[in-house]
Structure formats: C-alpha cells, structure tokens
Design a protein around this motif. Structure first.
Motif, PDB file in Angstrom:
ATOM      1  N   VAL A  27       0.823  -1.197   0.000  1.00  0.00           N
ATOM      2  CA  VAL A  27       0.000   0.000   0.000  1.00  0.00           C
ATOM      3  C   VAL A  27       0.860   1.252   0.000  1.00  0.00           C
ATOM      4  O   VAL A  27       2.054   1.220   0.277  1.00  0.00           O
ATOM      5  N   ALA A  28       0.255   2.374  -0.331  1.00  0.00           N
ATOM      6  CA  ALA A  28       0.846   3.698  -0.171  1.00  0.00           C
ATOM      7  C   ALA A  28       2.209   3.841  -0.853  1.00  0.00           C
ATOM      8  O   ALA A  28       3.099   4.491  -0.353  1.00  0.00           O
ATOM      9  N   GLY A  29       2.353   3.210  -2.023  1.00  0.00           N
ATOM     10  CA  GLY A  29       3.567   3.416  -2.799  1.00  0.00           C
ATOM     11  C   GLY A  29       4.747   2.581  -2.363  1.00  0.00           C
ATOM     12  O   GLY A  29       5.853   2.796  -2.832  1.00  0.00           O
ATOM     13  N   LEU A  30       4.551   1.600  -1.476  1.00  0.00           N
ATOM     14  CA  LEU A  30       5.675   0.776  -1.065  1.00  0.00           C
ATOM     15  C   LEU A  30       6.142  -0.099  -2.220  1.00  0.00           C
ATOM     16  O   LEU A  30       5.338  -0.705  -2.914  1.00  0.00           O
ATOM     17  N   ASP A  31       7.441  -0.145  -2.426  1.00  0.00           N
ATOM     18  CA  ASP A  31       8.046  -1.017  -3.417  1.00  0.00           C
ATOM     19  C   ASP A  31       8.649  -2.200  -2.678  1.00  0.00           C
ATOM     20  O   ASP A  31       9.498  -2.035  -1.817  1.00  0.00           O
ATOM     21  N   VAL A  32       8.202  -3.415  -2.988  1.00  0.00           N
ATOM     22  CA  VAL A  32       8.721  -4.612  -2.329  1.00  0.00           C
ATOM     23  C   VAL A  32       9.558  -5.383  -3.345  1.00  0.00           C
ATOM     24  O   VAL A  32       9.042  -6.137  -4.143  1.00  0.00           O
ATOM     25  N   PRO A  33      10.869  -5.156  -3.366  1.00  0.00           N
ATOM     26  CA  PRO A  33      11.721  -5.766  -4.375  1.00  0.00           C
ATOM     27  C   PRO A  33      11.994  -7.226  -4.079  1.00  0.00           C
ATOM     28  O   PRO A  33      11.638  -7.753  -3.021  1.00  0.00           O
ATOM     29  N   ALA A  34      12.658  -7.878  -5.009  1.00  0.00           N
ATOM     30  CA  ALA A  34      13.021  -9.282  -4.801  1.00  0.00           C
ATOM     31  C   ALA A  34      13.911  -9.435  -3.579  1.00  0.00           C
ATOM     32  O   ALA A  34      13.918 -10.477  -2.930  1.00  0.00           O
ATOM     33  N   ALA A  35      14.643  -8.361  -3.246  1.00  0.00           N
ATOM     34  CA  ALA A  35      15.538  -8.422  -2.087  1.00  0.00           C
ATOM     35  C   ALA A  35      14.785  -8.542  -0.771  1.00  0.00           C
ATOM     36  O   ALA A  35      15.399  -8.772   0.267  1.00  0.00           O
ATOM     37  N   ALA A  36      13.459  -8.421  -0.788  1.00  0.00           N
ATOM     38  CA  ALA A  36      12.691  -8.545   0.450  1.00  0.00           C
ATOM     39  C   ALA A  36      12.925  -9.892   1.109  1.00  0.00           C
ATOM     40  O   ALA A  36      12.917 -10.013   2.335  1.00  0.00           O
ATOM     41  N   ALA A  37      13.150 -10.915   0.297  1.00  0.00           N
ATOM     42  CA  ALA A  37      13.415 -12.239   0.855  1.00  0.00           C
ATOM     43  C   ALA A  37      14.708 -12.257   1.645  1.00  0.00           C
ATOM     44  O   ALA A  37      14.920 -13.124   2.480  1.00  0.00           O
ATOM     45  N   THR A  44       9.521   5.082  -0.769  1.00  0.00           N
ATOM     46  CA  THR A  44       9.999   6.355  -1.271  1.00  0.00           C
ATOM     47  C   THR A  44       9.339   7.521  -0.555  1.00  0.00           C
ATOM     48  O   THR A  44       8.190   7.445  -0.124  1.00  0.00           O
ATOM     49  N   ALA A  45      10.100   8.611  -0.449  1.00  0.00           N
ATOM     50  CA  ALA A  45       9.596   9.889   0.064  1.00  0.00           C
ATOM     51  C   ALA A  45      10.274  10.969  -0.761  1.00  0.00           C
ATOM     52  O   ALA A  45      11.484  11.186  -0.637  1.00  0.00           O
ATOM     53  N   GLY A  46       9.519  11.630  -1.624  1.00  0.00           N
ATOM     54  CA  GLY A  46      10.117  12.607  -2.516  1.00  0.00           C
ATOM     55  C   GLY A  46      11.170  11.945  -3.383  1.00  0.00           C
ATOM     56  O   GLY A  46      10.956  10.854  -3.929  1.00  0.00           O
ATOM     57  N   PRO A  47      12.350  12.548  -3.511  1.00  0.00           N
ATOM     58  CA  PRO A  47      13.398  11.982  -4.366  1.00  0.00           C
ATOM     59  C   PRO A  47      14.209  10.877  -3.697  1.00  0.00           C
ATOM     60  O   PRO A  47      15.148  10.348  -4.296  1.00  0.00           O
ATOM     61  N   PHE A  48      13.862  10.528  -2.469  1.00  0.00           N
ATOM     62  CA  PHE A  48      14.656   9.577  -1.701  1.00  0.00           C
ATOM     63  C   PHE A  48      13.978   8.206  -1.648  1.00  0.00           C
ATOM     64  O   PHE A  48      12.756   8.107  -1.528  1.00  0.00           O
ATOM     65  N   ARG A  49      14.794   7.168  -1.705  1.00  0.00           N
ATOM     66  CA  ARG A  49      14.309   5.808  -1.470  1.00  0.00           C
ATOM     67  C   ARG A  49      14.959   5.295  -0.189  1.00  0.00           C
ATOM     68  O   ARG A  49      16.184   5.326  -0.048  1.00  0.00           O
ATOM     69  N   VAL A  50      14.118   4.851   0.728  1.00  0.00           N
ATOM     70  CA  VAL A  50      14.585   4.351   2.023  1.00  0.00           C
ATOM     71  C   VAL A  50      14.438   2.836   2.028  1.00  0.00           C
ATOM     72  O   VAL A  50      13.343   2.312   1.841  1.00  0.00           O
ATOM     73  N   THR A  51      15.533   2.135   2.218  1.00  0.00           N
ATOM     74  CA  THR A  51      15.532   0.675   2.219  1.00  0.00           C
ATOM     75  C   THR A  51      15.803   0.160   3.621  1.00  0.00           C
ATOM     76  O   THR A  51      16.803   0.527   4.242  1.00  0.00           O
ATOM     77  N   ALA A  52      14.890  -0.661   4.113  1.00  0.00           N
ATOM     78  CA  ALA A  52      15.064  -1.294   5.418  1.00  0.00           C
ATOM     79  C   ALA A  52      15.929  -2.538   5.255  1.00  0.00           C
ATOM     80  O   ALA A  52      15.696  -3.350   4.366  1.00  0.00           O
ATOM     81  N   LEU A  53      16.936  -2.679   6.113  1.00  0.00           N
ATOM     82  CA  LEU A  53      17.890  -3.774   6.032  1.00  0.00           C
ATOM     83  C   LEU A  53      17.888  -4.533   7.355  1.00  0.00           C
ATOM     84  O   LEU A  53      18.256  -3.985   8.400  1.00  0.00           O
ATOM     85  N   HIS A 103      18.862   6.194  -0.242  1.00  0.00           N
ATOM     86  CA  HIS A 103      19.489   6.373  -1.541  1.00  0.00           C
ATOM     87  C   HIS A 103      19.356   7.847  -1.929  1.00  0.00           C
ATOM     88  O   HIS A 103      18.245   8.367  -2.054  1.00  0.00           O
ATOM     89  N   LEU A 104      20.480   8.512  -2.117  1.00  0.00           N
ATOM     90  CA  LEU A 104      20.503   9.952  -2.346  1.00  0.00           C
ATOM     91  C   LEU A 104      20.360  10.267  -3.839  1.00  0.00           C
ATOM     92  O   LEU A 104      20.906   9.550  -4.686  1.00  0.00           O
ATOM     93  N   PRO A 105      19.638  11.343  -4.179  1.00  0.00           N
ATOM     94  CA  PRO A 105      19.378  11.651  -5.591  1.00  0.00           C
ATOM     95  C   PRO A 105      20.643  11.848  -6.412  1.00  0.00           C
ATOM     96  O   PRO A 105      20.696  11.495  -7.586  1.00  0.00           O
ATOM     97  N   ALA A 140      20.931  -5.794  -1.668  1.00  0.00           N
ATOM     98  CA  ALA A 140      20.171  -4.624  -2.108  1.00  0.00           C
ATOM     99  C   ALA A 140      20.920  -3.822  -3.166  1.00  0.00           C
ATOM    100  O   ALA A 140      20.458  -2.760  -3.584  1.00  0.00           O
ATOM    101  N   GLY A 141      22.069  -4.326  -3.608  1.00  0.00           N
ATOM    102  CA  GLY A 141      22.830  -3.647  -4.649  1.00  0.00           C
ATOM    103  C   GLY A 141      23.636  -2.466  -4.165  1.00  0.00           C
ATOM    104  O   GLY A 141      23.979  -1.572  -4.951  1.00  0.00           O
ATOM    105  N   ILE A 142      23.965  -2.436  -2.872  1.00  0.00           N
ATOM    106  CA  ILE A 142      24.714  -1.311  -2.295  1.00  0.00           C
ATOM    107  C   ILE A 142      26.129  -1.762  -1.966  1.00  0.00           C
ATOM    108  O   ILE A 142      26.335  -2.690  -1.180  1.00  0.00           O
ATOM    109  N   ASP A 143      27.096  -1.111  -2.587  1.00  0.00           N
ATOM    110  CA  ASP A 143      28.498  -1.355  -2.281  1.00  0.00           C
ATOM    111  C   ASP A 143      28.874  -0.519  -1.063  1.00  0.00           C
ATOM    112  O   ASP A 143      28.471   0.636  -0.953  1.00  0.00           O
ATOM    113  N   ARG A 144      29.663  -1.080  -0.174  1.00  0.00           N
ATOM    114  CA  ARG A 144      30.061  -0.325   1.023  1.00  0.00           C
ATOM    115  C   ARG A 144      30.772   0.978   0.674  1.00  0.00           C
ATOM    116  O   ARG A 144      30.692   1.963   1.402  1.00  0.00           O
ATOM    117  N   ALA A 145      31.448   0.998  -0.453  1.00  0.00           N
ATOM    118  CA  ALA A 145      32.153   2.207  -0.874  1.00  0.00           C
ATOM    119  C   ALA A 145      31.196   3.324  -1.256  1.00  0.00           C
ATOM    120  O   ALA A 145      31.585   4.493  -1.307  1.00  0.00           O
TER     121      ALA A 145
END
Length: 312
Positions: A27-37, A44-53, A103-105, A140-145
C-alpha cells in the motif's frame, strides 16, 4: 504534550495504524523488491528511497511484561494486532534489529544505524550476533564504498555494531559518521570506556567522526530533504532521521519506540530508557507531529519495517 496521551489521540493513532498494517507492504507506494526475501524492503519519500535492512532478529533477554511498564491488558492486545510477530511463547519479546539505507538523488547512500555487528562486537553478550548487514547491503545492490554517511541514532551496542570492526577498522571507508555531540559527552561523563574505545576513538583516529548539535540537514534534492531530529530520552543524545518529500515523510525512529505497545500508548515506558519521563514526552511529541501529516515510521525493532501513522 505531557503525561499520558488523551483517549482521543490514542484512538486516532490506533485506527490509522491498524488500517495501514493490515493492508500490507503493497500500500501507499511501497516497493517490495526481490531483495525482500533477504530482509530488504523499500519506501519512497520525494526523491529519496529508504531501504530497510534486517541485520538480525531473535528473542530479547527479558519477557515483554518485564521490559515495559504501564501497559494495560487492552494495550497488549492492541499491540499484538499491530505487530503479531513480536509476540512469542511465554511472554517472549521477539524483535528485529534493523538499519536503513537512504538512496541519495545525486548518488551514494546514507546509512542510518549499523546493527548488532559481527562476532566479537559489544552486542554479543545479549544480541544475536553475528548480524547480516553487509550481506543485506550487497543483496540490495549497495556497495560499502557507496556509503557516504553513517548516521548513528545513538551509541547502544545494537545500533553501532557494523560501524567499525573489532580491530577498529571502519567498515565504510568513504563515509562520515554522524553522532550527536550530547551522546558522546554523556558517555565521556559516565566514563563508558567500552563504547568510547570501540567506536568513538577509532572514528576519531581516522578523521571520520562528525558531531552535530540540534536539527541538522544532511541531504537535499528537488522536492525533499533529509535531516536529523533530536529525540532525547532513550539516551541523552538520541536522534532520529526525517526523510521528507512533498507528499509523505519517513521518520527513522531509532529507539524512540521499540515495541508496538508504545504505539498503542506512547506513555508506556521501556526499562532501558536513560530518562523515562523525557523519553515519554519525546515519543508523544514525535507521534503527535507524525499524525498531522502523511507519515511512515521506519522502526528498528518492530517486526514490520514501515508503520503508517496517517494515510498517504
């Protein structure tokens, strides 16, 4: 707002939360990617995507009835409806240990909190280590660098665990680590050498530690901002993070609240709050403000990562 919340406020919050939670994570625009597993869900909120880890999960070392004070039987029943995964057998409190990536714009990532950490981290005496944050980031496709900023809501063991290794080497070599000045001052005054030597001193040595006083804008983009918000009480320098877009905001709460029973009644206390009265007022104020606009709470320890306070 001081004292126990009014019946009107409690009913309003509970109705909004129940409607959102039962609707699920679509609901409410939530994106549930394959990484949810693998423990990652995004909003998302505005230009930002917030990923729970999800770094780890497991039972707390105290029963819920001992960890929280002031809750009625009705409060517990309502909390069970909101977050059934938190309720294990024999009053066991089952909780998640969660971090959030913003995730920053312009590219790069801001990480809020760093979980329980590896084997040998200070949380090992009571939390389910080793955690899995580094694996979650990769999934989630995030490199530590890519991590430019690590915001630590506070300096409890289950929130700074992956900041540095047990040998004092920062896990995020390109990041600034942002901590409230009041948090560090309180640790120094208390002589807490464990935390200071494990995380503060190594980050000072590498020049990666930044301290802030009061609300601080840490990122911005067309249609949104990311800012820290002082939310003291759980610890003296506790801070939350507000990700604000034009149509909704996401508030990464840290330990302002740690169980759904504190959403049902924000006056319910938690045994390990540094200043219970201040923590209660902070929680009440944060939830009252959140109820006035479309808000999702990004929670560290509930077994659902995003909780709606008002409809989007």
């Amino acid at each position: 707002m001081t004292g126990r919340t009014s019946t009107t406020r409690r009913t309003f919050l509970l109705a909004g939360l129940t409607a959102g939670v039962t609707a699920g994570l679509t609901v409410a625009g939530l994106d549930v990617p394959a990484a949810a597993a693998c423990g990652a869900v995004s909003l998302t909120a505005g230009p930002f995507r917030v990923t729970a880890l999800l770094d780890a999960n497991g039972p707390f070392f105290l029963p819920a009835g001992e960890a929280f004070t002031g809750a009625t039987d009705q409060d517990w029943a309502a909390a069970r409806r909101l977050d059934p995964g938190a309720f294990g057998p024999d009053d066991t409190w089952w909780l998640d240990f969660r971090c959030f990536a913003i995730h920053l714009p312009g590219g790069g990532v801001a990480l809020v909190d760093s979980g329980v950490g590896p084997a040998g981290s200070p949380a090992q005496s009571w939390a389910p280590v080793p955690g899995h944050l580094l694996e979650r980031l990769a999934a989630a496709g995030i490199d530590r660098a890519e991590v430019r900023l690590v915001v630590l809501t506070h300096l409890h063991e289950d929130h700074f665990g992956w900041s540095v290794s047990p040998r004092g080497v920062p896990y995020f070599p390109n990041a600034r680590y942002l901590v409230s000045r009041a948090e560090i001052v309180a640790l120094e005054q208390a002589g807490d050498e464990l935390v200071l030597s494990y995380v503060v001193d190594p980050l000072r040595a590498t020049g990666q530690l930044d301290t802030v006083d009061g609300p601080t804008r840490i990122a911005g983009g067309p249609g949104g901002t990311v800012s820290t918000l002082p939310t003291p009480g759980h610890t003296p320098g506790h801070q939350s993070v507000v990700v604000r877009g034009a149509r909704r905001q996401v508030v990464i709460t840290g330990d302002v609240l740690v169980h759904a029973v504190q959403l049902v009644d924000p006056a319910v206390g938690y045994r390990f709050e540094d200043d219970p009265d201040l923590a209660r007022r902070t929680r009440q104020d944060l939830l009252a403000d959140a109820a006035g606009r479309p808000t999702w709470l990004a929670t560290a320890h509930l077994t659902t990562p995003f909780v709606p306070v008002s409809s989007s």
